[in-house]
Design a protein around this motif. Structure first.
Motif, mmCIF file in Angstrom:
data_model
loop_
_atom_site.group_PDB
_atom_site.id
_atom_site.type_symbol
_atom_site.label_atom_id
_atom_site.label_comp_id
_atom_site.label_asym_id
_atom_site.label_seq_id
_atom_site.Cartn_x
_atom_site.Cartn_y
_atom_site.Cartn_z
ATOM 1 N N LYS A 13 4.558 -2.240 2.894
ATOM 2 C CA LYS A 13 3.522 -3.134 3.388
ATOM 3 C C LYS A 13 2.634 -3.675 2.275
ATOM 4 O O LYS A 13 2.311 -2.974 1.314
ATOM 5 C CB LYS A 13 2.628 -2.388 4.383
ATOM 6 C CG LYS A 13 3.109 -2.408 5.822
ATOM 7 C CD LYS A 13 1.983 -1.912 6.719
ATOM 8 C CE LYS A 13 2.379 -1.993 8.179
ATOM 9 N NZ LYS A 13 3.425 -1.040 8.519
ATOM 10 N N VAL A 14 2.236 -4.949 2.445
ATOM 11 C CA VAL A 14 1.144 -5.533 1.677
ATOM 12 C C VAL A 14 -0.028 -5.597 2.647
ATOM 13 O O VAL A 14 0.058 -6.236 3.697
ATOM 14 C CB VAL A 14 1.486 -6.956 1.185
ATOM 15 C CG1 VAL A 14 0.344 -7.509 0.345
ATOM 16 C CG2 VAL A 14 2.790 -6.958 0.408
ATOM 17 N N ARG A 15 -1.102 -4.908 2.316
ATOM 18 C CA ARG A 15 -2.222 -4.833 3.262
ATOM 19 C C ARG A 15 -3.550 -4.961 2.534
ATOM 20 O O ARG A 15 -3.891 -4.126 1.685
ATOM 21 C CB ARG A 15 -2.173 -3.494 4.014
ATOM 22 C CG ARG A 15 -3.242 -3.333 5.086
ATOM 23 C CD ARG A 15 -2.949 -4.196 6.286
ATOM 24 N NE ARG A 15 -4.014 -4.133 7.282
ATOM 25 C CZ ARG A 15 -3.996 -4.776 8.437
ATOM 26 N NH1 ARG A 15 -2.955 -5.518 8.751
ATOM 27 N NH2 ARG A 15 -4.994 -4.684 9.279
ATOM 28 N N ASP A 16 -4.290 -6.015 2.843
ATOM 29 C CA ASP A 16 -5.640 -6.207 2.303
ATOM 30 C C ASP A 16 -5.679 -6.069 0.783
ATOM 31 O O ASP A 16 -6.492 -5.325 0.223
ATOM 32 C CB ASP A 16 -6.617 -5.219 2.949
ATOM 33 C CG ASP A 16 -6.752 -5.442 4.450
ATOM 34 O OD1 ASP A 16 -6.557 -6.586 4.893
ATOM 35 O OD2 ASP A 16 -7.036 -4.473 5.170
ATOM 36 N N GLU A 17 -4.742 -6.770 0.122
ATOM 37 C CA GLU A 17 -4.694 -6.851 -1.339
ATOM 38 C C GLU A 17 -4.216 -5.562 -2.004
ATOM 39 O O GLU A 17 -4.432 -5.339 -3.192
ATOM 40 C CB GLU A 17 -6.053 -7.274 -1.908
ATOM 41 C CG GLU A 17 -6.560 -8.584 -1.321
ATOM 42 C CD GLU A 17 -7.847 -9.068 -1.958
ATOM 43 O OE1 GLU A 17 -8.107 -8.687 -3.114
ATOM 44 O OE2 GLU A 17 -8.578 -9.829 -1.301
ATOM 45 N N TYR A 18 -3.539 -4.709 -1.233
ATOM 46 C CA TYR A 18 -2.973 -3.477 -1.777
ATOM 47 C C TYR A 18 -1.512 -3.349 -1.344
ATOM 48 O O TYR A 18 -1.126 -3.841 -0.282
ATOM 49 C CB TYR A 18 -3.737 -2.248 -1.276
ATOM 50 C CG TYR A 18 -5.103 -2.063 -1.890
ATOM 51 C CD1 TYR A 18 -5.294 -1.198 -2.969
ATOM 52 C CD2 TYR A 18 -6.208 -2.746 -1.384
ATOM 53 C CE1 TYR A 18 -6.553 -1.022 -3.527
ATOM 54 C CE2 TYR A 18 -7.468 -2.580 -1.942
ATOM 55 C CZ TYR A 18 -7.632 -1.715 -3.014
ATOM 56 O OH TYR A 18 -8.874 -1.546 -3.569
ATOM 57 N N LEU A 19 -0.724 -2.667 -2.170
ATOM 58 C CA LEU A 19 0.626 -2.269 -1.790
ATOM 59 C C LEU A 19 0.554 -0.834 -1.295
ATOM 60 O O LEU A 19 0.098 0.061 -2.015
ATOM 61 C CB LEU A 19 1.578 -2.377 -2.985
ATOM 62 C CG LEU A 19 1.919 -3.802 -3.431
ATOM 63 C CD1 LEU A 19 2.721 -3.775 -4.724
ATOM 64 C CD2 LEU A 19 2.691 -4.534 -2.344
ATOM 65 N N TYR A 20 1.004 -0.615 -0.070
ATOM 66 C CA TYR A 20 0.892 0.703 0.550
ATOM 67 C C TYR A 20 2.151 1.529 0.301
ATOM 68 O O TYR A 20 3.260 1.098 0.606
ATOM 69 C CB TYR A 20 0.651 0.546 2.052
ATOM 70 C CG TYR A 20 0.429 1.850 2.787
ATOM 71 C CD1 TYR A 20 -0.654 2.671 2.473
ATOM 72 C CD2 TYR A 20 1.295 2.260 3.793
ATOM 73 C CE1 TYR A 20 -0.866 3.863 3.144
ATOM 74 C CE2 TYR A 20 1.086 3.448 4.477
ATOM 75 C CZ TYR A 20 0.005 4.248 4.143
ATOM 76 O OH TYR A 20 -0.208 5.439 4.816
ATOM 77 N N GLU A 21 1.971 2.693 -0.298
ATOM 78 C CA GLU A 21 3.042 3.653 -0.572
ATOM 79 C C GLU A 21 4.126 3.088 -1.498
ATOM 80 O O GLU A 21 5.313 3.345 -1.319
ATOM 81 C CB GLU A 21 3.678 4.135 0.739
ATOM 82 C CG GLU A 21 2.744 4.969 1.604
ATOM 83 C CD GLU A 21 3.495 5.795 2.628
ATOM 84 O OE1 GLU A 21 4.262 5.209 3.409
ATOM 85 O OE2 GLU A 21 3.319 7.021 2.635
ATOM 86 N N LEU A 22 3.712 2.333 -2.493
ATOM 87 C CA LEU A 22 4.677 1.755 -3.435
ATOM 88 C C LEU A 22 5.481 2.835 -4.152
ATOM 89 O O LEU A 22 6.705 2.750 -4.254
ATOM 90 C CB LEU A 22 3.944 0.879 -4.453
ATOM 91 C CG LEU A 22 4.775 0.382 -5.644
ATOM 92 C CD1 LEU A 22 5.948 -0.469 -5.175
ATOM 93 C CD2 LEU A 22 3.902 -0.399 -6.620
ATOM 94 N N ASP A 23 4.816 3.852 -4.668
ATOM 95 C CA ASP A 23 5.500 4.823 -5.522
ATOM 96 C C ASP A 23 6.523 5.671 -4.766
ATOM 97 O O ASP A 23 7.618 5.920 -5.272
ATOM 98 C CB ASP A 23 4.471 5.712 -6.224
ATOM 99 C CG ASP A 23 3.701 4.946 -7.290
ATOM 100 O OD1 ASP A 23 4.346 4.328 -8.153
ATOM 101 O OD2 ASP A 23 2.458 4.945 -7.251
ATOM 102 N N VAL A 24 6.193 6.105 -3.558
ATOM 103 C CA VAL A 24 7.163 6.921 -2.814
ATOM 104 C C VAL A 24 8.353 6.071 -2.372
ATOM 105 O O VAL A 24 9.493 6.549 -2.335
ATOM 106 C CB VAL A 24 6.508 7.615 -1.599
ATOM 107 C CG1 VAL A 24 5.535 8.673 -2.051
ATOM 108 C CG2 VAL A 24 5.835 6.620 -0.673
ATOM 109 N N HIS A 25 8.102 4.807 -2.037
ATOM 110 C CA HIS A 25 9.211 3.921 -1.687
ATOM 111 C C HIS A 25 10.097 3.656 -2.903
ATOM 112 O O HIS A 25 11.331 3.609 -2.791
ATOM 113 C CB HIS A 25 8.685 2.595 -1.132
ATOM 114 C CG HIS A 25 8.314 2.648 0.314
ATOM 115 N ND1 HIS A 25 7.064 3.001 0.750
ATOM 116 C CD2 HIS A 25 9.040 2.401 1.435
ATOM 117 C CE1 HIS A 25 7.026 2.962 2.071
ATOM 118 N NE2 HIS A 25 8.210 2.605 2.513
ATOM 119 N N LEU A 26 9.480 3.481 -4.055
ATOM 120 C CA LEU A 26 10.251 3.215 -5.265
ATOM 121 C C LEU A 26 11.097 4.424 -5.653
ATOM 122 O O LEU A 26 12.253 4.281 -6.084
ATOM 123 C CB LEU A 26 9.301 2.837 -6.403
ATOM 124 C CG LEU A 26 9.912 2.177 -7.640
ATOM 125 C CD1 LEU A 26 10.780 0.991 -7.264
ATOM 126 C CD2 LEU A 26 8.808 1.745 -8.593
#
Length: 332
Positions: free
Chosen positions: A71-84
């Motif tokens: 998700k892109v939410r309110d100018e943040y990427l949510y859970e980028l590192d665990v998804h990567l």
């Protein structure tokens, strides 16, 4: 969008997509395939979505690639590192080498989101064995490839319950189920089967008769004893949002609203006897289930604990810790 084959982040300005547009002339010597297409409200701005890929990429010929999204939410990427991390683990299982290091991939995804100017939506990305000869083996592919696209999309909290069925479509074997790949034919057929029966989606049951997962989503239950239970992740996808929900649910345990949190096997009979039931996934992130195979779950209404868990996830997206929310450096 981002394409390692085409040379990075692509932003072109033109008013509307026209079927007869000469993509080769527009984008260069590569003959490109229009994978998907979205534009910003202002059609003179850059393309927000659209994975443009070389038609010789085995991604298109053989579906030999993986996929993940967040998700892109309110100018943040949510859970980028665990998804990567999951993305790279899946690539390893598929024997696809990444064209970039983990840190480079992370930087590309953040920069792409910033360039898109999208502040609410989804970020989707794919690795591939790359352009090649259309054969099954990747030995004819000189270099792997990486693609990504940002999709402008308004996502809202799911407060209405849905109906599901037990799927008759065979579920993926563990090797494929535990890797985030685009072998989605079982998922597609499972959803279509549910829709044909007046339901929203479905539940897979494994060969031993235990609850597994839903198409592209995990499934969770609140037992009559007020315990949050999810099936073990050994033979199904270890969902990033499901993992985060298990962590956040401890807050309800501390408040005395839940008696415990666990991953354990559940039979169909045990699962249908639950007080509450829900899907858990990145783009939901939580969807209440109120009817299964025409049988009400609990009292047949969206449960109070289900919505409290949903609130925890939405609060985490908006105001969670820095480990979960990565700021996007949008240009002023």
């Amino acid at each position: 969008m981002y394409s390692s084959i085409y040379g990075g982040i692509i932003r072109h300005k033109f008013p509307l997509y026209k079927p007869n547009v000469n993509l080769e002339q527009l984008f260069g010597k590569h003959i490109l395939f229009l994978f998907s297409f979205l534009t910003h409200e202002n059609l003179n701005r850059a393309i927000r979505g659209g994975a443009l890929e070389s038609t010789r990429d085995v991604t298109i010929a053989n579906r030999e690639h993986l996929s993940d999204y967040l998700k892109v939410r309110d100018e943040y990427l949510y859970e980028l590192d665990v998804h990567l991390d999951r993305f790279l683990s899946s690539a390893s299982k598929a024997k696809i080498s990444s064209p970039f290091s983990r840190s480079a991939l992370r930087s590309i995804l953040i920069q792409l989101t910033a360039a898109s100017k999208c502040k609410k939506g989804t970020l989707r990305y794919w690795p591939s064995a790359g352009p090649g000869d259309f054969l099954l083996s990747s030995t004819g592919c000189p270099t792997s490839a990486f693609y990504a696209v940002v999709i402008d999309q308004e996502l809202s909290q799911c407060k209405e319950g849905v109906k599901v069925i037990t799927s008759s479509i065979p579920m993926k074997p563990p090797l494929f189920a535990t890797a985030k790949n685009v072998n989605y034919l079982p998922n597609v057929l499972s959803v279509m089967e549910a829709e044909e029966k007046g339901a929203s989606s479905s539940i897979w049951v494994d060969e031993e008769g235990y609850i597994a997962e839903g198409p592209n989503v995990n499934v969770a239950f609140i037992t009559q004893d007020k315990e949050l239970v999810m099936p073990p992740f050994d033979n199904i996808l270890h969902g990033c949002t499901a993992k985060r929900l298990l962590e956040l649910a401890s807050k309800l345990v501390d408040q005395g609203l839940l008696k415990g949190v666990a991953t354990k096997k559940l039979t169909v009979e045990e699962a249908k006897a639950a007080a509450e039931m829900m899907y858990v996934g990145s783009t939901l992130p939580l969807l209440p289930i109120i009817v299964w195979d025409d049988q009400p779950i609990g009292n047949g209404r969206v449960g109070e604990l289900t919505m409290l868990l949903s609130d925890l996830l939405w609060d985490d997206m908006v105001a969670g810790p820095d480990t979960q929310r990565i700021p996007v450096p949008y240009a002023e």
